[in-house]
Write an enzyme that holds these catalytic residues in place. Structure first.
Site, PDB file in Angstrom:
ATOM      1  N   ASP A 166       2.043  32.805  11.001  1.00 16.55           N
ATOM      2  CA  ASP A 166       1.602  32.198  12.253  1.00 16.55           C
ATOM      3  C   ASP A 166       2.767  32.073  13.228  1.00 16.55           C
ATOM      4  O   ASP A 166       3.683  32.890  13.200  1.00 16.55           O
ATOM      5  CB  ASP A 166       0.997  30.814  11.938  1.00 16.55           C
ATOM      6  N   HIS A 208       0.450  26.194  17.314  1.00 15.73           N
ATOM      7  CA  HIS A 208      -0.655  26.697  16.501  1.00 15.73           C
ATOM      8  C   HIS A 208      -0.357  26.632  15.016  1.00 15.73           C
ATOM      9  O   HIS A 208      -1.163  26.143  14.218  1.00 15.73           O
ATOM     10  CB  HIS A 208      -0.954  28.138  16.931  1.00 15.73           C
ATOM     11  N   SER A 423      -9.475  29.590  13.832  1.00  9.83           N
ATOM     12  CA  SER A 423      -8.121  29.270  13.363  1.00  9.83           C
ATOM     13  C   SER A 423      -8.090  27.977  12.585  1.00  9.83           C
ATOM     14  O   SER A 423      -7.262  27.802  11.704  1.00  9.83           O
ATOM     15  CB  SER A 423      -7.175  29.130  14.548  1.00  9.83           C
TER      16      SER A 423
END
Length: 484
Positions: A166, A208, A423
């Protein structure tokens, strides 16, 4: 399932992580010269000893070698580079590499002034974690398996490790620091002023990766699915916009596998297909080959791989619908799409493909989630704006209590944030895979996958369906082997 045009949703609120974090990443031609002339090459029988000489003679230079999958990434300023490679019998396929990019606004925190995250001094946010409560049956799964255990000296022994491929991680976050086991940076030096190529630089510039990691294994004011799972970060996306190349992510899969993680989480996606870029037609076969080889390498070495289906509200079984969407998306970049498109890595053999469910419905997915009878394995809570918004598409009805609360880099202004998307659904399943592996270290990836599917809660139509696959994944049911 209610369908909406994604760009309309993106304009709803600046910073709505719901719509780009892990699903709205787009593939587009980059004007950045550091990646605009980048290529992926797949060799037939592993990397030959003279692979660098082969690339140099064709007018390029190797930027990343992937010996475990017999591939490389290369750069060249020569328009004839691909043609120059065609005569080499050791090369199976080669193509121009298409970057992945997260929209800048979507990588930012969700901008509701919500009571959920305004009281930073509360002891915990458990009452706001509807998703984790549901997946763990109100925390009952913690009584069976947390992914590890505390030692007398206060340290944690991790019985299983999840690799998060990520944007990196906030390694100092109080809810994560006891479970973080380091990781690797796969972003090359020079991509921006902060990128030095330091392999230990896993700092999350976007947020994220930290949000995803918290869903898997946070253990503080928020709880993850496995609050004592080990977490290793593989940073493959750089800058606030979270930009990256397929070869970097493939490298992340290899690195995580070599580090002997038990589970890999990829809350990201590409589309592989036949494209035309400014008149140059090619098959994305090299990338497809390397993706397949990397997934096979991971699974063969005992790693369960979990990925998100994407946030475009597409029926992945309808190839015309997928291609029409991609052609609209890519048109400003001079890219046209031909032939069937596949979501990568989610639709690759051996990967658990996850769609996003909601707080309020057992019959509808989150409106943004991709779906498809042959595509989806299971669903998991991904969050949305709530039932009223789903019915009206009216921003005034949007309810942040339906979003997913998790950790956020402390240096980006807050320690916790709300987001939603496939996600957020993907790490719910990766966390379940992690605690399953902790409870049953003898399980192979196929057994982990089978248990998750067999014990999922059968939402939607009875049996396997296009929205939820086998159903909504559940940690407690998987650990206790409770089948429908």
């Amino acid at each position: 399932m209610q369908k909406k045009i994604l760009h309309t949703v993106l304009s709803l609120a600046v910073g709505a992580g719901i719509f780009a974090v892990g699903g709205v990443p787009t593939q587009a031609k980059s004007k950045d010269q550091k990646v605009s002339n980048t290529y992926t090459i797949a060799f037939k029988n592993g990397l030959p000893d003279n692979y660098q000489e082969i690339i140099q003679k064709a007018g390029g230079k190797v930027t990343k070698a992937l010996p475990e999958v017999g591939g490389i990434e290369a750069q060249s300023e020569q328009a004839s580079f691909l043609n120059n490679l065609k005569g080499n019998s050791s090369i199976e396929a080669a193509n121009r590499e298409i970057p992945l990019s997260l929209d800048k606004t979507s990588g930012s925190p969700y901008n509701y002034q919500s009571n959920i995250i305004s009281s930073q001094n509360v002891d915990n946010y458990w009452d706001s974690q509807w998703d984790i409560q549901r997946v763990t049956n109100g925390g009952k799964s913690y009584d069976v398996e947390t992914g590890g255990y505390k030692n007398k000296d206060g340290s944690t022994t991790h019985k299983a490790v999840v690799g998060v491929i990520d944007t990196g991680i906030d390694a100092s976050h109080p809810d994560l620091k006891n479970n973080i086991l380091g990781g690797r940076n796969l972003v090359p030096a020079g991509m921006d002023e902060s990128e030095t190529g330091d392999p230990a630089d896993i700092k999350d510039r976007n947020g994220h990766g930290t949000h995803v990691a918290g869903i898997i294994g946070a253990n503080g004011k928020v709880k993850g699915v496995g609050p004592e799972l080990g977490i290793r970060s593989y940073r493959v996306l750089y800058s606030e916009q979270a930009l990256g190349m397929p070869a970097w992510i493939i490298d992340g899969i290899i690195a995580a596998t070599n580090d002997k993680v038990d589970v890999i989480n990829m809350s990201l996606r590409f589309y592989n297909n036949k494209m035309t870029i400014e008149g140059e037609s090619y098959k994305s076969i090299a990338e497809t080959l390397l993706w397949k080889r990397a997934i096979q390498y991971a699974v063969k070495n005992g790693v369960t791989v979990v990925a998100g289906s994407g946030n475009e509200s597409l029926n992945l079984d309808n190839k015309k619908e997928v291609n029409d969407f991609l052609n609209t998306l890519y048109e400003p970049y001079g890219i046209s799409v031909k032939g069937p498109a596949t979501v990568v890595p989610a639709q690759m053999p051996g990967v658990i493909n996850v769609s996003a469910s909601t707080k309020w419905s057992t019959q509808q997915l989150a409106f943004y989630s991709n779906y498809g009878n042959s595509a989806i394995d299971v669903a998991a809570p991904g969050g949305d704006f709530g039932e009223k918004y789903a019915k009206t598409n009216d921003p005034a009805t949007a309810d942040p209590n339906n979003l997913i609360l998790s950790t956020w880099p402390t240096y980006l202004g807050t320690s916790y944030e709300l987001n939603a998307g496939t996600s957020m659904a993907t790490p719910q399943v990766a966390g379940i895979a992690g605690v399953l592996k902790a409870a049953h270290p003898e399980y192979k990836p196929a057994q982990v996958t089978a248990r998750i599917k067999q014990t999922a809660v059968d939402y939607g139509k009875k049996g396997h369906d296009a929205l939820f696959g086998s159903g909504e994944a559940n940690a407690y049911r998987a650990l206790e082997d409770i089948k429908n």
